[in-house]
Write a protein that holds these residues in place. Sequence first.
Motif, PDB file in Angstrom:
ATOM      1  N   SER A  91       0.798  -1.290  -0.087  1.00  0.00           N
ATOM      2  CA  SER A  91       0.005   0.012   0.014  1.00  0.00           C
ATOM      3  C   SER A  91       0.965   1.347   0.045  1.00  0.00           C
ATOM      4  N   THR A  92       0.323   2.210  -0.659  1.00  0.00           N
ATOM      5  CA  THR A  92       1.310   3.420  -0.850  1.00  0.00           C
ATOM      6  C   THR A  92       0.519   4.673  -0.096  1.00  0.00           C
ATOM      7  N   PRO A  93       1.564   5.532   0.534  1.00  0.00           N
ATOM      8  CA  PRO A  93       1.009   6.656   1.453  1.00  0.00           C
ATOM      9  C   PRO A  93       0.250   7.632   0.629  1.00  0.00           C
ATOM     10  N   PRO A  94      -0.611   8.489   1.284  1.00  0.00           N
ATOM     11  CA  PRO A  94      -1.045   9.733   0.368  1.00  0.00           C
ATOM     12  C   PRO A  94      -0.272  10.465  -0.207  1.00  0.00           C
ATOM     13  N   PRO A  95      -0.570  11.407  -1.104  1.00  0.00           N
ATOM     14  CA  PRO A  95       0.446  12.380  -1.678  1.00  0.00           C
ATOM     15  C   PRO A  95       1.200  13.186  -0.713  1.00  0.00           C
ATOM     16  N   TYR A 133       6.680  20.910  -4.924  1.00  0.00           N
ATOM     17  CA  TYR A 133       6.355  19.655  -5.863  1.00  0.00           C
ATOM     18  C   TYR A 133       5.356  18.930  -4.991  1.00  0.00           C
ATOM     19  N   ALA A 134       4.648  18.045  -5.794  1.00  0.00           N
ATOM     20  CA  ALA A 134       3.732  17.198  -5.248  1.00  0.00           C
ATOM     21  C   ALA A 134       4.294  15.476  -5.520  1.00  0.00           C
ATOM     22  N   PHE A 135       4.155  14.729  -4.752  1.00  0.00           N
ATOM     23  CA  PHE A 135       4.438  13.220  -5.408  1.00  0.00           C
ATOM     24  C   PHE A 135       3.555  12.118  -4.811  1.00  0.00           C
ATOM     25  N   SER A 136       3.166  11.136  -5.553  1.00  0.00           N
ATOM     26  CA  SER A 136       2.279  10.051  -5.267  1.00  0.00           C
ATOM     27  C   SER A 136       2.771   9.075  -6.105  1.00  0.00           C
ATOM     28  N   ALA A 137       2.867   7.673  -5.795  1.00  0.00           N
ATOM     29  CA  ALA A 137       3.195   6.489  -6.339  1.00  0.00           C
ATOM     30  C   ALA A 137       2.129   6.266  -7.168  1.00  0.00           C
ATOM     31  N   ARG A 138       0.906   6.705  -7.035  1.00  0.00           N
ATOM     32  CA  ARG A 138      -0.205   6.241  -7.738  1.00  0.00           C
ATOM     33  C   ARG A 138      -0.530   7.288  -9.056  1.00  0.00           C
ATOM     34  N   GLY A 139       0.167   8.367  -8.978  1.00  0.00           N
ATOM     35  CA  GLY A 139       0.052   9.613  -9.903  1.00  0.00           C
ATOM     36  C   GLY A 139      -0.867  10.682  -9.332  1.00  0.00           C
ATOM     37  N   ILE A 140      -0.384  11.811  -9.397  1.00  0.00           N
ATOM     38  CA  ILE A 140      -1.145  13.096  -9.120  1.00  0.00           C
ATOM     39  C   ILE A 140      -2.349  13.301 -10.030  1.00  0.00           C
TER      40      ILE A 140
END
Length: 213
Positions: A20-24, A47-54
């Motif tokens: 599971s990945t953390p929130p952005p 910057y903004a980062f998310s493993a699921r994509g912004i």
Amino acid sequence: MRKLPLLLLLLLSGCNRAGSTPPPLIGLTAPSDGAVGSLQGAMVRGYAFSARGIASLTANGVGILKADEVGKRLVHFQFRLHAPTSGQALLILKATDEAGRSTTLKVPLILDLSPPSLQLSRVTPLSGGFVEISGVARDPVEVARLYLTYRGREIPLTFTPGPEVTFSAEVPLYELRVSASPYGWISESGTQVGPVRLVAVNAAGLKTEVQIP
């Protein structure tokens, strides 16, 4: 290659291993908390980062994510924050990823949109080519600096920064020369050092100056 924070590099390297990945994640490189912006506003970078994509990115409810960056894991942003009046402002950044999870970051700022006011209340002649000045400087946010300038020099005045600052200083207007004649006569002559100006600067860097009469 652009250098990235260590935390962000760890997230990038571990996102494929995690179940599971953390929130952005939202990061600001400018400004810092409590930073002061001027009439041109405060420049915001980050910057903004998310493993699921912004999926979306907003600043005070206004979208700042470019169309060609939707779905990217790492996006950089830059914009200028404006306010109608001087005083405190709150920047609210919100990032939402493709999984629907959101992160909100609140950043308090100060905007100072006008230069300080500067008033001389008294100018008293002294001996030796000096005058004593006193007065008050005001600014809605903060008077940060007061200094005298003449002949390319800056002479700072000592005071405690604040919205209203009273000051007093001895200012040289003339350089006096004393000469003696062969007959014992002593005479004085003066050369003006000016123009001499008093400058007030607020926390945003806006200036007001007056010339010392």
